[in-house]
Structure formats: structure tokens, C-alpha cells
Design a protein around this motif. Structure first.
Motif, PDB file in Angstrom:
ATOM      1  N   TYR A 112      36.667   1.884  -7.806  1.00 17.11           N
ATOM      2  CA  TYR A 112      37.360   1.858  -9.131  1.00 17.11           C
ATOM      3  C   TYR A 112      36.669   2.924 -10.078  1.00 17.11           C
ATOM      4  CZ  TYR A 112      39.397  -2.586  -8.603  1.00 17.11           C
ATOM      5  OH  TYR A 112      40.123  -3.662  -8.139  1.00 17.11           O
ATOM      6  N   GLU A 113      37.519   4.188 -10.080  1.00 26.46           N
ATOM      7  CA  GLU A 113      37.300   5.302 -10.848  1.00 26.46           C
ATOM      8  C   GLU A 113      36.482   5.261 -12.153  1.00 26.46           C
ATOM      9  OE1 GLU A 113      39.222   9.799 -11.648  1.00 26.46           O
ATOM     10  OE2 GLU A 113      40.220   8.190 -10.693  1.00 26.46           O
ATOM     11  N   ARG A 114      37.294   4.367 -12.790  1.00 24.48           N
ATOM     12  CA  ARG A 114      36.839   4.233 -14.329  1.00 24.48           C
ATOM     13  C   ARG A 114      35.293   3.502 -14.376  1.00 24.48           C
ATOM     14  NH1 ARG A 114      41.046   0.955 -17.636  1.00 24.48           N
ATOM     15  NH2 ARG A 114      41.037  -0.336 -15.868  1.00 24.48           N
ATOM     16  N   ILE A 115      35.151   2.522 -13.387  1.00 21.16           N
ATOM     17  CA  ILE A 115      33.808   2.042 -13.406  1.00 21.16           C
ATOM     18  C   ILE A 115      32.666   2.902 -12.618  1.00 21.16           C
ATOM     19  CG2 ILE A 115      32.382   0.253 -12.384  1.00 21.16           C
ATOM     20  CD1 ILE A 115      35.098  -1.454 -12.413  1.00 21.16           C
ATOM     21  N   ARG A 116      33.302   3.783 -11.580  1.00 21.25           N
ATOM     22  CA  ARG A 116      32.362   4.751 -11.301  1.00 21.25           C
ATOM     23  C   ARG A 116      31.906   5.943 -12.142  1.00 21.25           C
ATOM     24  NH1 ARG A 116      35.034   5.939  -7.184  1.00 21.25           N
ATOM     25  NH2 ARG A 116      36.107   7.874  -7.953  1.00 21.25           N
ATOM     26  N   ALA A 117      32.702   6.197 -12.963  1.00 23.07           N
ATOM     27  CA  ALA A 117      32.316   7.122 -14.254  1.00 23.07           C
ATOM     28  C   ALA A 117      31.190   6.687 -15.027  1.00 23.07           C
ATOM     29  CB  ALA A 117      33.619   7.370 -14.839  1.00 23.07           C
ATOM     30  N   VAL A 118      31.023   5.319 -15.246  1.00 25.18           N
ATOM     31  CA  VAL A 118      30.260   4.759 -16.197  1.00 25.18           C
ATOM     32  C   VAL A 118      28.896   4.196 -15.426  1.00 25.18           C
ATOM     33  CG1 VAL A 118      31.763   4.134 -18.104  1.00 25.18           C
ATOM     34  CG2 VAL A 118      31.369   2.528 -16.472  1.00 25.18           C
ATOM     35  N   THR A 119      28.957   4.273 -13.964  1.00 28.18           N
ATOM     36  CA  THR A 119      27.693   4.226 -13.354  1.00 28.18           C
ATOM     37  C   THR A 119      26.726   5.239 -13.094  1.00 28.18           C
ATOM     38  OG1 THR A 119      29.501   2.591 -12.072  1.00 28.18           O
ATOM     39  CG2 THR A 119      26.969   3.252 -10.860  1.00 28.18           C
ATOM     40  N   PRO A 121      22.908   7.080 -12.049  1.00 31.42           N
ATOM     41  CA  PRO A 121      22.078   6.874 -10.740  1.00 31.42           C
ATOM     42  C   PRO A 121      21.318   5.779 -10.535  1.00 31.42           C
ATOM     43  CG  PRO A 121      22.177   8.913 -11.981  1.00 31.42           C
ATOM     44  CD  PRO A 121      22.871   8.120 -12.739  1.00 31.42           C
ATOM     45  N   MET A 122      20.447   5.119 -11.505  1.00 28.75           N
ATOM     46  CA  MET A 122      19.859   4.082 -11.417  1.00 28.75           C
ATOM     47  C   MET A 122      20.586   2.871 -11.104  1.00 28.75           C
ATOM     48  SD  MET A 122      16.988   2.628 -11.493  1.00 28.75           S
ATOM     49  CE  MET A 122      15.878   3.765 -11.769  1.00 28.75           C
ATOM     50  N   ASP A 123      21.826   2.804 -11.454  1.00 29.10           N
ATOM     51  CA  ASP A 123      22.732   1.521 -11.144  1.00 29.10           C
ATOM     52  C   ASP A 123      22.954   1.630  -9.506  1.00 29.10           C
ATOM     53  OD1 ASP A 123      23.011   0.940 -13.698  1.00 29.10           O
ATOM     54  OD2 ASP A 123      24.908   1.881 -14.073  1.00 29.10           O
ATOM     55  N   TRP A 124      23.071   2.690  -9.155  1.00 29.71           N
ATOM     56  CA  TRP A 124      23.200   2.854  -7.609  1.00 29.71           C
ATOM     57  C   TRP A 124      21.930   2.518  -6.908  1.00 29.71           C
ATOM     58  CZ3 TRP A 124      28.058   2.574  -6.013  1.00 29.71           C
ATOM     59  CH2 TRP A 124      28.798   3.194  -6.689  1.00 29.71           C
ATOM     60  N   VAL A 125      20.868   3.045  -7.381  1.00 30.12           N
ATOM     61  CA  VAL A 125      19.470   2.666  -6.838  1.00 30.12           C
ATOM     62  C   VAL A 125      19.097   1.111  -6.570  1.00 30.12           C
ATOM     63  CG1 VAL A 125      17.078   3.004  -7.033  1.00 30.12           C
ATOM     64  CG2 VAL A 125      18.497   4.928  -7.385  1.00 30.12           C
ATOM     65  N   SER A 196      16.508  -0.791 -15.524  1.00 34.98           N
ATOM     66  CA  SER A 196      17.801  -0.840 -14.850  1.00 34.98           C
ATOM     67  C   SER A 196      18.746  -2.048 -15.921  1.00 34.98           C
ATOM     68  CB  SER A 196      17.621  -1.325 -13.589  1.00 34.98           C
ATOM     69  OG  SER A 196      17.105  -2.830 -13.441  1.00 34.98           O
ATOM     70  N   ARG A 197      19.709  -2.428 -15.434  1.00 35.78           N
ATOM     71  CA  ARG A 197      20.536  -3.258 -16.183  1.00 35.78           C
ATOM     72  C   ARG A 197      20.002  -4.784 -16.260  1.00 35.78           C
ATOM     73  NH1 ARG A 197      26.224  -1.755 -16.554  1.00 35.78           N
ATOM     74  NH2 ARG A 197      26.504   0.218 -15.820  1.00 35.78           N
ATOM     75  N   LEU A 198      19.091  -4.881 -15.042  1.00 36.19           N
ATOM     76  CA  LEU A 198      18.156  -6.333 -15.076  1.00 36.19           C
ATOM     77  C   LEU A 198      17.442  -6.468 -16.164  1.00 36.19           C
ATOM     78  CD1 LEU A 198      17.085  -6.192 -11.401  1.00 36.19           C
ATOM     79  CD2 LEU A 198      19.028  -7.752 -12.416  1.00 36.19           C
ATOM     80  N   VAL A 199      17.092  -5.680 -16.968  1.00 36.99           N
ATOM     81  CA  VAL A 199      16.169  -5.839 -18.221  1.00 36.99           C
ATOM     82  C   VAL A 199      16.809  -6.737 -18.962  1.00 36.99           C
ATOM     83  CG1 VAL A 199      17.045  -4.006 -19.837  1.00 36.99           C
ATOM     84  CG2 VAL A 199      14.848  -4.539 -19.733  1.00 36.99           C
ATOM     85  N   HIS A 200      18.087  -6.833 -19.036  1.00 38.54           N
ATOM     86  CA  HIS A 200      18.860  -7.960 -20.268  1.00 38.54           C
ATOM     87  C   HIS A 200      18.333  -9.295 -19.765  1.00 38.54           C
ATOM     88  CE1 HIS A 200      21.644  -8.746 -16.779  1.00 38.54           C
ATOM     89  NE2 HIS A 200      21.716  -9.853 -17.285  1.00 38.54           N
TER      90      HIS A 200
END
Length: 233
Positions: A112-119, A121-125, A196-200
Motif C-alpha cells: 500500500y503506497e500510502r502506508i509505505r510513505a509513512v513507514t 526505516p526503523m519500522d522496516w528493521v 520503534s513502535r513497540l515502545v507504546h
């Protein structure tokens, strides 16, 4: 020497980095303590990935945690063949569910292009490291059977020795390299945790107890105008 670096030094480095990074991020970028959810951008695929991922990983982590906190009772339970078979089958099923859900989430962010745009590098890692970790866990449970039993005689005493600040690497140094990689990759996830996002996870749901009320203000005049459209002359 390599065992000392990997199984004695690296876990402490990962934990220290996680604590320092979490405190630093909270002090300088408190707003980022969030999942930064992309649900508004796409919801259907998120549902089919998020549900099996969360249910699967929660059950698997709880099993690991119970074995670590009460190893005596866990060993007594797994001593019964029927209980051991049941735990192995249930654990493998939820591990596969977590792996499938994570793959769906990975593909979702990539396609999904819109989601890829807000991802970031740390999300990919993070996704890659989690994918490796869960895949290794599923593979270990499939190839090296009865992990629920030998876990309390290998990983648990090693972890206890780390907590007691007296690392004993002999408990894990003779394990197959895939099992060792699974253990070390778990500490890599811990090291990446505060970045990363896991911090939540350390904020939800506790921050709801003291957060201010959120006010939603609507301008009915603007809503009425946008609904009826421009006036015709």
C-alpha cells in the motif's frame, strides 16, 4: 570467548540500551510514545494481520514468561506426556498464527503506497527482526521437539544467571545454533524496543489514567456548508 561476548555481554548491552533509549526518547520526544497507527489509511488488511499476530504472540510470550517465573511448576506440568503434547501443539499453532499475521502486516506495508510513505526505516528493521524471531521460534519448535520441557533446563537458568548478575553461559553454549540465534535475536528486539513502535507497550493502558480529556470541537456552520455545497445564483 565468543560465548562470553554473545551470551554474557550482549544481553546486558541490549537491556542498558533499551533503558537508556526509552528514557531519552520519553524526555525529548514524548509524543512519539505511540503506535503511530496507520488504521485510518487502511483497515481491512490490518485486521487480518493484526488479530492473529497479537493473539499468537501474546500466548507464546505468556508461555515463555510462565516457564521463567515458575520453572518448578512448569517442569512438573510438562513432565506429564499429555500436558507436554498439548502445550507443544497449542504453542506451535499460536506461533504459526503470529507468523502469518506478521507476514500479512509486512506485505501490507510494502504494497500500500500510502502506508509505505509513512513507514520509517526503523519500522522496516523492526518488522524484519520480528519476522526472523518468530520464524526461528516456529522452526525451533518444529525441528527441536519438546522445547517446553528443555527450556527450563537451558534458557531459564541462563536467564536467571543474567538477572543475578552472574552469567552462566554453559547452559546455552552447547545448544544448536538456531536455538542460540533465537535467544540472541530476542535480546536484539529488546535493544530496538525504545527506538520503534513497540515502545507504546510500556505506556498502554497506564497513560489513560492521567492524560487530560480530549476535546472535540465541531463547527456546525462549516459542516452544513460542506454538506449542501456552494449556493447557486
Amino acid at each position: 570467548m565468543s560465548d562470553i561476548v554473545l551470551f554474557a555481554a550482549f544481553p546486558y548491552v541490549a537491556v542498558v540500551l533499551a533503558v537508556w533509549g526509552g528514557v531519552h526518547r520519553y524526555r525529548h520526544d514524548r509524543f512519539s510514545y505511540s503506535t503511530l497507527s496507520s488504521q485510518l489509511l487502511e483497515n481491512r488488511t490490518l485486521f487480518w494481520g493484526s488479530v492473529p499476530w497479537h493473539y499468537g504472540i501474546v500466548v507464546v510470550l505468556l508461555a515463555h514468561l510462565v516457564g521463567f517465573l515458575i520453572p518448578g511448576m512448569w517442569a512438573a506440568i510438562t513432565a506429564a506426556p499429555a500436558a507436554l503434547y498439548t502445550i507443544e501443539i497449542v504453542g506451535f499453532a499460536f506461533g504459526v498464527a503470529a507468523l502469518i499475521g506478521l507476514c500479512v502486516l509486512f506485505v501490507r506495508r510494502f504494497t500500500y503506497e500510502r502506508i509505505r510513505a509513512v513507514t520509517s526505516p526503523m519500522d522496516w528493521v523492526l518488522l524484519a527482526v520480528l519476522l526472523v524471531q518468530v520464524a526461528l521460534g516456529v522452526w525451533v519448535s518444529l525441528v527441536y521437539r519438546w522445547g517446553a520441557d528443555w527450556y527450563v533446563d537451558t534458557a531459564v537458568p541462563w536467564l536467571v544467571s543474567l538477572v543475578s548478575l552472574n552469567p552462566q553461559t554453559q547452559y546455552v553454549s552447547s545448544l544448536p545454533w538456531l536455538v542460540q540465534l533465537h535467544m540472541l535475536n530476542g535480546f536484539l528486539v529488546i535493544a530496538l524496543f525504545p527506538f520503534s513502535r513497540l515502545v507504546h507497550l510500556i505506556m498502554f493502558p497506564f497513560w489513560y489514567l492521567w492524560r487530560p480529556y480530549q476535546l472535540v470541537i465541531r463547527n456546525r456552520a462549516i459542516e452544513a456548508t460542506s454538506t449542501t455545497g456552494p449556493a447557486r445564483h
